[in-house]
Motif scaffolding. Structure first.
Motif, short mmCIF file in Angstrom:
data_model
loop_
_atom_site.label_atom_id
_atom_site.label_comp_id
_atom_site.label_asym_id
_atom_site.label_seq_id
_atom_site.Cartn_x
_atom_site.Cartn_y
_atom_site.Cartn_z
N GLY A 1 0.82 -1.20 0.00
CA GLY A 1 0.00 0.00 0.00
C GLY A 1 0.86 1.26 0.00
O GLY A 1 2.08 1.22 0.11
N PHE A 2 0.21 2.37 -0.09
CA PHE A 2 0.88 3.68 -0.08
C PHE A 2 0.95 4.14 1.37
O PHE A 2 -0.07 4.27 2.04
CB PHE A 2 0.09 4.66 -0.94
CG PHE A 2 0.73 6.01 -1.02
CD1 PHE A 2 1.82 6.21 -1.84
CD2 PHE A 2 0.25 7.07 -0.27
CE1 PHE A 2 2.41 7.45 -1.93
CE2 PHE A 2 0.85 8.32 -0.36
CZ PHE A 2 1.92 8.52 -1.19
N SER A 3 2.16 4.37 1.85
CA SER A 3 2.30 4.78 3.25
C SER A 3 2.62 6.26 3.38
O SER A 3 2.10 6.95 4.26
CB SER A 3 3.35 3.94 3.97
OG SER A 3 4.58 4.03 3.29
N SER A 4 3.45 6.76 2.51
CA SER A 4 3.77 8.19 2.59
C SER A 4 4.31 8.65 1.24
O SER A 4 4.79 7.86 0.45
CB SER A 4 4.80 8.46 3.69
OG SER A 4 6.03 7.86 3.37
N GLY A 5 4.24 9.93 1.02
CA GLY A 5 4.74 10.51 -0.22
C GLY A 5 3.80 11.60 -0.70
O GLY A 5 2.79 11.91 -0.08
N SER A 6 4.15 12.12 -1.85
CA SER A 6 3.34 13.20 -2.40
C SER A 6 2.10 12.65 -3.09
O SER A 6 1.98 11.45 -3.34
CB SER A 6 4.17 14.01 -3.40
OG SER A 6 4.45 13.21 -4.53
N ALA A 7 1.21 13.54 -3.42
CA ALA A 7 -0.01 13.17 -4.14
C ALA A 7 0.35 12.62 -5.52
O ALA A 7 -0.29 11.70 -6.02
CB ALA A 7 -0.95 14.37 -4.24
N ARG B 1 -1.05 4.47 -7.92
CA ARG B 1 -2.43 4.06 -8.20
C ARG B 1 -2.58 3.65 -9.66
O ARG B 1 -3.19 2.62 -9.97
CB ARG B 1 -3.36 5.22 -7.87
CG ARG B 1 -4.80 4.89 -8.06
CD ARG B 1 -5.70 6.02 -7.54
NE ARG B 1 -7.01 5.83 -8.09
CZ ARG B 1 -7.62 6.66 -8.91
NH1 ARG B 1 -7.05 7.79 -9.25
NH2 ARG B 1 -8.81 6.39 -9.36
N HIS B 2 -2.04 4.43 -10.58
CA HIS B 2 -2.12 4.09 -12.02
C HIS B 2 -1.33 2.82 -12.33
O HIS B 2 -1.78 2.00 -13.13
CB HIS B 2 -1.63 5.27 -12.87
CG HIS B 2 -2.59 6.41 -12.92
ND1 HIS B 2 -3.83 6.32 -13.49
CD2 HIS B 2 -2.48 7.69 -12.46
CE1 HIS B 2 -4.46 7.47 -13.37
NE2 HIS B 2 -3.66 8.34 -12.75
N ALA B 3 -0.17 2.67 -11.70
CA ALA B 3 0.64 1.47 -11.92
C ALA B 3 -0.10 0.23 -11.44
O ALA B 3 -0.13 -0.81 -12.12
CB ALA B 3 1.99 1.60 -11.23
N LEU B 4 -0.72 0.32 -10.27
CA LEU B 4 -1.47 -0.83 -9.74
C LEU B 4 -2.71 -1.11 -10.58
O LEU B 4 -3.08 -2.26 -10.79
CB LEU B 4 -1.84 -0.59 -8.27
CG LEU B 4 -0.68 -0.63 -7.28
CD1 LEU B 4 -1.16 -0.29 -5.87
CD2 LEU B 4 0.02 -1.97 -7.30
#
Length: 153
Positions: free
Chosen positions: A51-57, A64-67
């Protein structure tokens, strides 16, 4: 010309068909295994993505697009796997049918050969019985003739 020339020709054709369908089945199963491996790899990659834990939008959008793209590829691969499974199933049914038809022809040929052997053995036994009966009659006639010449002396 062989008594079973026609049946032997049919058996040759059935052997070729059985062989072709067996090769087709092997090819379909190999394709299925390759497709199954591809699906497994894609599933593992999707599960490992986490999942996404931290980072920019922007990083979130990229992930999200890659997944989503990976999910689309997985869906397409699973659809291909389903098609491959149906093809393999049809190839198995075809091979089993061709194998059964070949077995039926081979069994018929074996039965015909056995029937001819049995008939030949019966003819031989009948001929041997005839020969034995003729020898017995000759021996009886010779014995009677010999007894008649002995009585006349």
């Amino acid at each position: 010309m062989s008594l079973d020339a026609g049946m032997l020709a049919v058996a040759r054709v059935r052997r070729v068909r059985e062989s072709d369908s067996r090769i087709g089945l092997q090819s379909a199963l190999a394709e299925y295994r390759v497709t199954q491996g591809r699906v497994d790899v894609l599933r593992e990659r999707l599960a490992a993505a986490g999942g996404f834990s931290s980072g920019s939008a922007a990083e979130f959008q990229v992930l999200r697009h890659a997944l989503a793209a990976l999910g689309d590829v997985l869906i397409a691969a699973e659809s291909e796997l389903d098609s491959s499974q149906m093809i393999s199933g049809a190839a198995l049914v075809r091979w089993q049918d061709d194998k059964a038809r070949l077995s039926a022809i081979e069994l018929l040929l074996e039965r015909r050969t056995a029937a001819r052997r049995t008939a030949a053995a019966r003819r031989e036994a009948r001929d041997l019985d005839d020969i034995a009966a003729q020898r017995w009659l000759r021996a009886r006639d010779e014995a009677a003739a010999h007894a008649g010449t002995e009585a006349g002396r």
